[in-house]
Design a protein around this motif. Structure first.
Motif, PDB file in Angstrom:
ATOM      1  N   THR A 182     -86.154 -42.889  24.485  1.00  0.00           N
ATOM      2  CA  THR A 182     -86.139 -41.495  23.808  1.00  0.00           C
ATOM      3  C   THR A 182     -84.396 -41.375  23.345  1.00  0.00           C
ATOM      4  O   THR A 182     -84.465 -41.067  22.719  1.00  0.00           O
ATOM      5  N   ALA A 183     -83.889 -41.089  24.658  1.00  0.00           N
ATOM      6  CA  ALA A 183     -82.507 -40.808  24.627  1.00  0.00           C
ATOM      7  C   ALA A 183     -81.509 -41.818  23.403  1.00  0.00           C
ATOM      8  O   ALA A 183     -80.497 -41.601  22.687  1.00  0.00           O
ATOM      9  N   ALA A 184     -82.061 -42.924  23.477  1.00  0.00           N
ATOM     10  CA  ALA A 184     -81.488 -44.281  22.627  1.00  0.00           C
ATOM     11  C   ALA A 184     -81.782 -43.522  21.334  1.00  0.00           C
ATOM     12  O   ALA A 184     -80.836 -44.297  21.178  1.00  0.00           O
ATOM     13  N   ALA A 185     -83.015 -43.850  21.534  1.00  0.00           N
ATOM     14  CA  ALA A 185     -83.054 -43.230  20.183  1.00  0.00           C
ATOM     15  C   ALA A 185     -82.702 -41.835  19.534  1.00  0.00           C
ATOM     16  O   ALA A 185     -82.261 -41.790  17.895  1.00  0.00           O
ATOM     17  N   TRP A 186     -82.609 -40.607  20.212  1.00  0.00           N
ATOM     18  CA  TRP A 186     -81.749 -40.163  19.859  1.00  0.00           C
ATOM     19  C   TRP A 186     -80.450 -40.100  19.163  1.00  0.00           C
ATOM     20  O   TRP A 186     -79.579 -39.698  18.792  1.00  0.00           O
ATOM     21  N   CYS A 187     -80.135 -40.543  20.355  1.00  0.00           N
ATOM     22  CA  CYS A 187     -78.746 -41.176  20.288  1.00  0.00           C
ATOM     23  C   CYS A 187     -78.220 -42.099  18.107  1.00  0.00           C
ATOM     24  O   CYS A 187     -77.203 -41.743  17.788  1.00  0.00           O
TER      25      CYS A 187
END
Length: 555
Positions: A182-187
């Motif tokens: 999810t952090a990768a998606a946010w980035c």
């Protein structure tokens, strides 16, 4: 949406108060000096503005807080915390925690370590190490709270689902991998409208590669992250360009960049790990052995657990399609909705329910985002803000309340699928102290975790795979012949069987012990789980009395 709210709140906190921008500090000071008074001079506009600014700054932090998000995360914490102390370690939890302690000892003291990488479905040097540190600090509860931290970083509508509450109190690498994903998606989404998106893209691809390394099965959602990164760029171009030119080209370029960087990082990490990691990736994920569960059973189970998020996501995709405000926006919502079904469809393909309760939550995160889009559209039904907000509130409650009620019961059921090992572990602790040596059991990970201060990992063997070279033998035996030879040579001090997943092997081992005549039952340890009552039968090696009263010595 959360990012926009936080940026707006931050902007309000940093913007100077109107009184400060409007007041003329120097002129106000001159006015004060020219005023004739017998008492203290009146408070000037500049000082008054400064005092108001100071008072306002004290509330700036609270203004910057996204209170709906705080409520959501608080609910997630409460729903998961109630589970943490309700049962002892599950087999998977014990496996990764014990492995983490062994890996930690290897890093600190250079002690031997098993080839975990060949059969773990995630890198044993990532989550297990972090979990072992948390376990050292606060025991099993500490390791489970580490998962809660990861899930709190990834939850929204998702919190109401049973698998989310379960993963938030379950000490496996799923929560960590989901957080990294999810952090990768946010980035990659945040990089859409930045003049210099280099660092966000580097961070996004690095986080995605770490998510893949933490849990190999997360690779299933890499195409979603890649496509999402490209589509948001196309949408940004469509909004800011009158003719929407260059959107497709920019989307393909951005998506290709994310994909290439992620593949390169994954390959680099795999090369760094070596052949053992490649073997583990193949055996646990890419070439996983197919099961026998009917596909319809798998899909129905998944629908029961995450359908409450996937159905609104599907409706959201239809709404986006018929709104005709942009094909790219409709494609983004459809991508999120479809991603919610990837894990169930993949496991239905290979006919296995193994880890289904955990895997479905990865896709449910994307489906929850699409459902959030639907809620925002409900708020726009009426031109009056209060009416739209009321409609959105009612719609949210209609989804969240039944989801939370069902999810609460599901998460409790998940936690009751394995036996509480408190009594069994206490008895085994006493028995292994009296009878030291090598121990054979079907799944040794749970006792190995709880008895790690007393029994080394080298002393455990299981009934899934066993290799043994008899004394003076020239070749290593594998499987049933190995068990038979080990029993004949009284290699095991204790044999602990419960006739579960390896019942046929257990029966063969029991027959070998009876034939040898040197193993005797010394304890029967009952246990209970939601499926019924069972028991562990403990056999102990005991030398036979030979002719003339001599006793055979134990090795």
């Amino acid at each position: 949406m959360v990012t926009d709210a936080n940026e707006a709140a931050t902007g309000r906190a940093l913007r100077p108060p109107r009184s400060l921008m409007a007041s003329g500090g120097r002129h106000a000071a001159v006015t004060v000096r020219r005023t004739k008074t017998t008492g203290p001079p009146p408070l000037g506009p500049a000082k008054d503005a400064g005092r108001r600014a100071g008072a306002r700054s004290r509330w700036a932090v609270l203004d910057a807080v996204s209170w709906p998000l705080v409520v959501i995360l608080g609910a997630q914490a409460v729903l998961s915390l109630r589970l943490i102390w309700t049962n002892t370690a599950f087999l998977d939890e014990a496996t990764y925690l014990f492995a983490g302690h062994v890996e930690l000892a290897h890093w600190l003291h250079g002690s031997a370590v098993p080839q975990y990488a060949t059969y773990f479905s995630g890198a044993p040097v990532l989550y297990p190490l972090l979990a072992a540190l948390a376990d050292n600090a606060a025991g099993l509860a500490g390791a489970r709270m580490l998962s809660l931290v990861f899930m709190l970083s990834a939850a929204a509508l998702l919190l109401a689902l049973g698998p989310t509450q379960f993963l938030g109190a379950f000490a496996t690498y799923d929560a960590m991998s989901l957080f990294l994903m999810t952090a990768a998606a946010w980035c990659v989404v945040a990089a859409q409208d930045r003049d210099d998106s280099t660092w966000l893209l580097i961070g996004g691809t690095a986080l995605l590669a770490l998510a893949n390394a933490t849990k190999y099965a997360s690779i299933l959602f890499d195409p979603t992250i890649v496509a999402l990164g490209g589509l948001v760029v196309a949408r940004n171009r469509a909004i800011h360009s009158p003719a929407g030119r260059g959107g497709i080209k920019s989307a393909v370029g951005r998506g290709g960049l994310i994909a290439a960087c992620t593949v390169a990082l994954d390959a680099g990490l795999l090369a760094l790990g070596g052949s053992a990691y490649f073997t583990g990736l193949l055996s646990t994920t890419i070439s996983r052995t197919a099961g026998t569960s009917p596909a319809m059973v798998i899909l129905l189970d998944a629908a029961q657990w995450i359908g409450i998020a996937c159905i609104p996501a599907a409706v959201a995709a239809l709404v986006a399609l018929f709104r005709r405000h942009g094909r790219v926006e409709a494609a983004i919502v459809a991508l999120l909705a479809v991603s919610g079904t990837l894990a169930p469809l993949n496991q239905a393909r290979i006919h296995t329910t193994t880890s289904l309760t955990k895997h479905v939550d990865f896709g449910a995160w994307f489906a929850a985002v699409a459902a959030g889009y639907l809620i925002t559209q409900l708020a726009r039904i009426s031109r009056r803000r209060w009416a739209g907000a009321a409609v959105a509130l009612v719609g949210s409650a209609a989804v969240l309340v039944p989801a939370a009620a069902a999810g609460r019961g599901q998460s409790v059921d998940f936690y009751e699928t394995w036996a509480n090992s408190t009594q069994v572990t206490a008895q085994l602790k006493s028995i292994t102290r009296q009878h030291q040596g090598h121990y054979l059991t079907e799944d040794y990970d749970v006792p190995a975790y709880y008895l790690q201060d007393q029994v080394r990992w080298e002393q455990w063997s299981d009934t899934w795979f066993f290799a043994y070279r008899p004394p003076g033998g020239r070749r290593t035996l594998i499987g049933l012949p190995a068990y038979q030879a080990a029993i004949q040579n009284h290699y095991f001090a204790l044999v602990i069987l419960d006739f579960g997943d390896t019942a046929q092997t257990d029966s063969a081992i029991t027959a070998d012990m009876r034939k040898a005549g040197t193993y005797h039952v010394i304890a029967e340890l009952p246990y209970w789980d939601r499926f019924g009552v069972g028991q562990f039968t403990v056999w102990m090696y005991e030398p036979r009395a030979a002719a003339g009263g001599a006793v055979e010595h134990q090795r």
